[in-house]
Design a protein around this motif. Structure first.
Motif, mmCIF file in Angstrom:
data_model
loop_
_atom_site.group_PDB
_atom_site.id
_atom_site.type_symbol
_atom_site.label_atom_id
_atom_site.label_comp_id
_atom_site.label_asym_id
_atom_site.label_seq_id
_atom_site.Cartn_x
_atom_site.Cartn_y
_atom_site.Cartn_z
ATOM 1 N N ALA A 11 63.537 36.253 59.948
ATOM 2 C CA ALA A 11 64.156 37.580 60.067
ATOM 3 C C ALA A 11 64.853 38.053 58.790
ATOM 4 O O ALA A 11 64.667 39.209 58.394
ATOM 5 C CB ALA A 11 65.111 37.621 61.254
ATOM 6 N N PRO A 12 65.643 37.226 58.112
ATOM 7 C CA PRO A 12 66.273 37.730 56.878
ATOM 8 C C PRO A 12 65.251 38.116 55.807
ATOM 9 O O PRO A 12 65.387 39.163 55.164
ATOM 10 C CB PRO A 12 67.129 36.550 56.403
ATOM 11 N N ARG A 13 64.225 37.299 55.631
ATOM 12 C CA ARG A 13 63.183 37.624 54.649
ATOM 13 C C ARG A 13 62.451 38.896 55.040
ATOM 14 O O ARG A 13 62.146 39.741 54.203
ATOM 15 C CB ARG A 13 62.183 36.472 54.535
ATOM 16 N N LEU A 14 62.163 39.031 56.321
ATOM 17 C CA LEU A 14 61.446 40.202 56.821
ATOM 18 C C LEU A 14 62.287 41.462 56.636
ATOM 19 O O LEU A 14 61.787 42.503 56.200
ATOM 20 C CB LEU A 14 61.085 39.982 58.286
ATOM 21 N N THR A 15 63.569 41.378 56.950
ATOM 22 C CA THR A 15 64.472 42.521 56.775
ATOM 23 C C THR A 15 64.543 42.926 55.313
ATOM 24 O O THR A 15 64.438 44.113 54.977
ATOM 25 C CB THR A 15 65.877 42.175 57.295
ATOM 26 N N ASN A 16 64.717 41.951 54.431
ATOM 27 C CA ASN A 16 64.783 42.247 52.995
ATOM 28 C C ASN A 16 63.497 42.891 52.502
ATOM 29 O O ASN A 16 63.529 43.835 51.709
ATOM 30 C CB ASN A 16 65.059 40.968 52.199
ATOM 31 N N TRP A 17 62.368 42.385 52.970
ATOM 32 C CA TRP A 17 61.081 42.944 52.556
ATOM 33 C C TRP A 17 60.947 44.393 53.008
ATOM 34 O O TRP A 17 60.495 45.250 52.243
ATOM 35 C CB TRP A 17 59.951 42.084 53.120
ATOM 36 N N SER A 175 65.618 35.539 45.919
ATOM 37 C CA SER A 175 64.158 35.553 45.839
ATOM 38 C C SER A 175 63.508 36.387 46.931
ATOM 39 O O SER A 175 62.397 36.880 46.760
ATOM 40 C CB SER A 175 63.614 34.122 45.899
ATOM 41 N N ASP A 176 64.192 36.595 48.050
ATOM 42 C CA ASP A 176 63.616 37.372 49.136
ATOM 43 C C ASP A 176 63.858 38.872 48.985
ATOM 44 O O ASP A 176 63.355 39.658 49.766
ATOM 45 C CB ASP A 176 64.136 36.880 50.484
ATOM 46 N N VAL A 177 64.631 39.281 47.987
ATOM 47 C CA VAL A 177 64.922 40.705 47.761
ATOM 48 C C VAL A 177 64.043 41.177 46.620
ATOM 49 O O VAL A 177 64.039 40.608 45.538
ATOM 50 C CB VAL A 177 66.406 40.922 47.395
ATOM 51 N N ARG A 178 63.294 42.232 46.878
ATOM 52 C CA ARG A 178 62.453 42.824 45.840
ATOM 53 C C ARG A 178 62.916 44.252 45.620
ATOM 54 O O ARG A 178 62.993 45.024 46.564
ATOM 55 C CB ARG A 178 60.988 42.814 46.253
ATOM 56 N N VAL A 179 63.178 44.582 44.393
ATOM 57 C CA VAL A 179 63.617 45.932 44.076
ATOM 58 C C VAL A 179 62.463 46.651 43.420
ATOM 59 O O VAL A 179 61.853 46.147 42.485
ATOM 60 C CB VAL A 179 64.838 45.905 43.126
#
Length: 181
Positions: A11-17, A175-179
């Motif tokens: 869930a955290p990775r998915l939310t960040n994506w 690493s899970d946050v992409r700008v």
């Protein structure tokens, strides 16, 4: 792996994506919730392979986001429709247009900014103090490596190493946050 463990890991990775790819934070949370509701409903059919389920979750979320965008695009035209009992002078059309503009205004990115600010703050707090100080003086304080070395009493090479290590550690933590710009 049960659904709760999957939720905690994915869930955290998915939310960040989702946020990084253009969804608002609240919209991303709704999509993640709906994704895991679907996964929970099909839990008996899922194999216990984390990577396969992770890929399935991202695919489901992507499709839910597309569906939401398509549904919202359809809703944008509702204000232009006219009921059969509506007066021809257009007095109700103005009211509907105002309502539509209120409902479909530009998304407020302050929530997304707050979310990213929180994530950055957490990432900086996880850095060792000597790395955090060197990186902050260099990036935020816009000081030169020479000035940082003079202020901290260490060599310029050590300052460069600390800045490099801080960047690597931040890259790892975030690493899970992409700008995207």
């Amino acid at each position: 792996m049960n659904i709760e463990e999957l939720y905690r890991t994915i869930a955290p990775r998915l939310t960040n994506w989702l946020v990084a790819s253009g969804s608002s934070y609240h919209e991303a949370c709704d999509i993640v919730q709906n994704t895991f509701l679907k996964l929970w409903k099909m839990r008996d059919d899922l194999r216990d392979e984390g990577n396969a389920i992770s890929g399935l979750a991202f695919t489901m979320a992507r499709n839910l986001r597309k569906n939401l965008a398509r549904d919202n695009a359809r809703l944008a035209f509702v204000g232009e429709m006219r009921d059969s009992d509506e007066p021809e002078d257009g007095s109700l059309v103005e009211h509907r247009t105002d309502l539509r503009q209120a409902a479909y205004r530009e998304p407020d990115s302050s929530v997304d900014v707050e979310y990213l600010r929180k994530r950055l703050s957490e990432a900086f707090s996880r850095l060792p103090p000597i790395l955090r100080d060197a990186y902050t003086l260099f990036q935020v304080g816009e000081m030169s490596v020479r000035d940082i070395a003079a202020q901290t009493g260490v060599s310029e090479n050590l300052v460069k190493v600390r800045i490099f290590r801080a960047k690597e550690k931040l890259r790892e933590i975030l690493s899970d946050v992409r700008v995207t710009f």
